[in-house]
Design a protein around this motif. Structure first.
Motif, PDB file in Angstrom:
ATOM      1  N   LEU B  76       0.842  -1.208   0.103  1.00  0.00           N
ATOM      2  CA  LEU B  76      -0.119  -0.076   0.020  1.00  0.00           C
ATOM      3  C   LEU B  76       0.857   1.174  -0.002  1.00  0.00           C
ATOM      4  CD1 LEU B  76      -2.700  -1.142   2.392  1.00  0.00           C
ATOM      5  CD2 LEU B  76      -2.965  -0.471  -0.029  1.00  0.00           C
ATOM      6  N   PHE B  77       1.800   1.130   0.811  1.00  0.00           N
ATOM      7  CA  PHE B  77       2.752   2.548   1.049  1.00  0.00           C
ATOM      8  C   PHE B  77       3.764   2.562  -0.539  1.00  0.00           C
ATOM      9  CE2 PHE B  77       1.521   2.114   5.333  1.00  0.00           C
ATOM     10  CZ  PHE B  77       1.153   3.426   5.479  1.00  0.00           C
ATOM     11  N   ASP B  78       3.853   1.422  -0.945  1.00  0.00           N
ATOM     12  CA  ASP B  78       4.630   1.291  -2.198  1.00  0.00           C
ATOM     13  C   ASP B  78       3.711   2.231  -3.386  1.00  0.00           C
ATOM     14  OD1 ASP B  78       7.053   0.465  -3.142  1.00  0.00           O
ATOM     15  OD2 ASP B  78       6.187  -1.248  -4.616  1.00  0.00           O
ATOM     16  N   ILE B  79       2.653   1.650  -3.376  1.00  0.00           N
ATOM     17  CA  ILE B  79       1.547   2.288  -4.309  1.00  0.00           C
ATOM     18  C   ILE B  79       1.516   3.883  -3.913  1.00  0.00           C
ATOM     19  CG2 ILE B  79      -0.884   2.529  -5.105  1.00  0.00           C
ATOM     20  CD1 ILE B  79      -0.912  -0.682  -4.669  1.00  0.00           C
ATOM     21  N   GLU B  80       1.795   4.110  -2.825  1.00  0.00           N
ATOM     22  CA  GLU B  80       1.513   5.802  -2.372  1.00  0.00           C
ATOM     23  C   GLU B  80       2.950   6.320  -3.454  1.00  0.00           C
ATOM     24  OE1 GLU B  80       1.723   6.538   1.580  1.00  0.00           O
ATOM     25  OE2 GLU B  80       2.194   8.665   1.275  1.00  0.00           O
ATOM     26  N   VAL B  81       4.057   5.761  -3.167  1.00  0.00           N
ATOM     27  CA  VAL B  81       5.155   6.294  -3.802  1.00  0.00           C
ATOM     28  C   VAL B  81       4.936   6.371  -5.371  1.00  0.00           C
ATOM     29  CG1 VAL B  81       7.707   5.569  -4.365  1.00  0.00           C
ATOM     30  CG2 VAL B  81       6.556   5.251  -2.067  1.00  0.00           C
ATOM     31  N   VAL B  82       4.181   5.474  -5.897  1.00  0.00           N
ATOM     32  CA  VAL B  82       3.982   5.372  -7.339  1.00  0.00           C
ATOM     33  C   VAL B  82       3.309   6.745  -7.709  1.00  0.00           C
ATOM     34  CG1 VAL B  82       2.543   4.424  -9.118  1.00  0.00           C
ATOM     35  CG2 VAL B  82       3.501   2.876  -7.624  1.00  0.00           C
TER      36      VAL B  82
END
Lengths: 168, 129
Positions: B76-82
């Motif tokens: 989920l936080f990876d997708i935030e970085v996206v």
């Protein structure tokens, strides 16, 4: 010239990764082959001028999704799969579908290659990072903010579901 | 609005060379000691050192489900970085046009997710026990 060399390099690496994924009996090795495949596809995205996709491919797929795959493998403690020797009905149907898909792909690629088109992403600047960042902040501002709400819902959902299973 | 940064995949050749050099160096250094060093394994050498415990079971133990939650939170936080990444690339141009608006926009984005972070923290999503 460099582009052609890189295309072949990434294509061969990608296919090798995919073949390794299918033929490795150890699920961990199979998952690691999939990472090779993901990286090669990222390289192919770069050659199609879809830089954003290439970065996301590495960041999300090779990073996060692979973590999930590996965790599932380790959670279920999958052992090396026994070699299935007999040719049953399921494998026959799978083979037929695979053949049909391959024929479809060959047909599609042949009709496309004859036209000698440039990649779609290159024509419209779609794939680059800058137009995406710009449109996120201009025309898609509201959806962009909504994404954070959706992510928030996913975050809370994940915690609620996971906690119910681990602590009952 | 032209985006003229693209100069072909050739622009990434140094990156590929770096990756190849990194992987190559890693393999080389990991295997060099095997090739160059003497290898005389014996029964005594393979034993557990001094008062260490004898190994129990296999090395492929089943993982706890708790790790899976951490993996999901990571995604989920990876997708935030996206979404942060294209914003950060365009940030300078955007601030020239819209002032500090894009900055606060991203702050809002992060704040909404920060609510989730606080929830996760309070619920003990990161706690191990």
């Amino acid at each position: 010239m460099v582009e052609i060399i890189l295309f072949w390099l990434f294509s061969i690496l990608g296919i090798a990764g995919a073949v390794g994924l299918i033929f490795n009996r150890n699920p961990i090795y199979a998952a690691l082959s999939l990472i090779i495949n993901f990286f090669s596809i990222a390289g192919l995205y770069l050659s199609l001028r879809a830089e954003f996709l290439a970065v996301i491919q590495i960041l999300v797929y090779a990073g996060a999704i692979m973590v999930l795959f590996l965790f599932v493998i380790m959670l279920l403690n999958l052992q090396t799969e026994e070699k299935a020797e007999k040719f049953d009905a399921k494998r026959g149907i799978a083979f037929l579908f695979g053949l049909a898909f391959a024929a479809e792909m060959i047909y599609a690629l042949r009709s496309f290659a004859s036209e000698g088109q440039t990649p779609l992403a290159a024509q419209f600047d779609y794939g680059q990072v800058e137009p995406i960042g710009r449109s996120l902040m201009t025309s898609f501002l509201f959806p962009f903010e909504m994404i954070s709400v959706v992510l928030l819902a996913a975050l809370i959902g994940a915690i609620v579901v996971a906690r119910k299973h681990t602590y009952t | 609005m032209p985006f003229l940064l693209y100069t072909g995949i050739s622009a990434y050749v140094p990156l590929f060379l770096l990756i190849i050099a990194g992987i190559g160096l890693g393999f080389l250094l990991a295997n060099l000691s095997v090739i160059l060093g003497p290898s005389r394994p014996g029964i005594k050498k393979g034993l557990t050192y001094e008062s260490g415990m004898d190994p129990v079971g296999t090395g492929h133990e089943r993982f706890s489900v708790k790790f899976y939650l951490v993996a999901m939170l990571f995604i989920l936080f990876d997708i935030e970085v996206v979404f942060m990444y294209p914003w950060a690339v365009q940030f300078r141009q955007l601030t020239q046009e819209f002032g500090m608006f894009p900055f606060w926009e991203m702050i809002t984005f992060v704040l909404i997710l920060f609510v989730g972070y606080i929830y996760m923290y309070k619920k003990g999503g990161l706690r191990w026990a």
